[in-house]
Design an enzyme around this catalytic site. Sequence first.
Site, PDB file in Angstrom:
ATOM      1  N   GLN A  87      -4.092   3.789  -4.905  1.00 32.46           N
ATOM      2  CA  GLN A  87      -3.314   3.467  -6.099  1.00 32.46           C
ATOM      3  C   GLN A  87      -1.823   3.605  -5.835  1.00 32.46           C
ATOM      4  OE1 GLN A  87      -4.884   4.966  -9.703  1.00 32.46           O
ATOM      5  NE2 GLN A  87      -3.281   4.053 -10.913  1.00 32.46           N
ATOM      6  N   PHE A  88      -1.220   2.505  -5.386  1.00 36.07           N
ATOM      7  CA  PHE A  88       0.206   2.518  -5.061  1.00 36.07           C
ATOM      8  C   PHE A  88       1.068   2.784  -6.287  1.00 36.07           C
ATOM      9  CE2 PHE A  88      -0.212  -1.811  -6.507  1.00 36.07           C
ATOM     10  CZ  PHE A  88       1.023  -2.118  -7.052  1.00 36.07           C
ATOM     11  N   THR A  89       0.544   2.548  -7.492  1.00 38.72           N
ATOM     12  CA  THR A  89       1.353   2.726  -8.700  1.00 38.72           C
ATOM     13  C   THR A  89       1.714   4.189  -8.958  1.00 38.72           C
ATOM     14  OG1 THR A  89      -0.610   2.791 -10.115  1.00 38.72           O
ATOM     15  CG2 THR A  89       0.443   0.637  -9.789  1.00 38.72           C
TER      16      THR A  89
END
Length: 159
Positions: A87-89
């Site tokens: 989850q890069f967010t």
Amino acid sequence: MRIVLQKVQQASVTVIDEQTGLVDTSFTPQHIQQGYVLLVGVSDRDGTKEVEWVAKKIAHMRLFKDENHAMNISLDKVQGEILSISQFTLYANIRKGNRPSFIEAGKPEHAKLVWKQLNEALASYGYPVKEGQFGAHMQVSLVNDGPVTITINTEELLG
């Protein structure tokens, strides 16, 4: 590395085809029962030291209740599983404007490698580790137990 760890009674992940909006049947949905869901963000600064440290910390974390209702039992004692989702967010920067910036997130090739290394390190502790699909649009379903949610930021902890 930034990780959101949630203790769950059960969880699952499916991949969604972004063109059709339907479940991508080329990805086998992953399910776990009691255990942890990990939402994992990786930066370009993350490497072996961070992977080893955070895997050991997660592997030995005591978040399950003992007979006195104290969180004193680790994942191995309850035969728990892990569902790991990239989850890069988690590296969203919202300081300016209304659209988050993700420039602090790791480049995809590096982030995928480090995420896979983390999953392998957790598996080396004897835990069944199931994964989402890196870079895909996913739907994650879970029943948070407690609720217990822990945030881990290796930059703060390791300097």
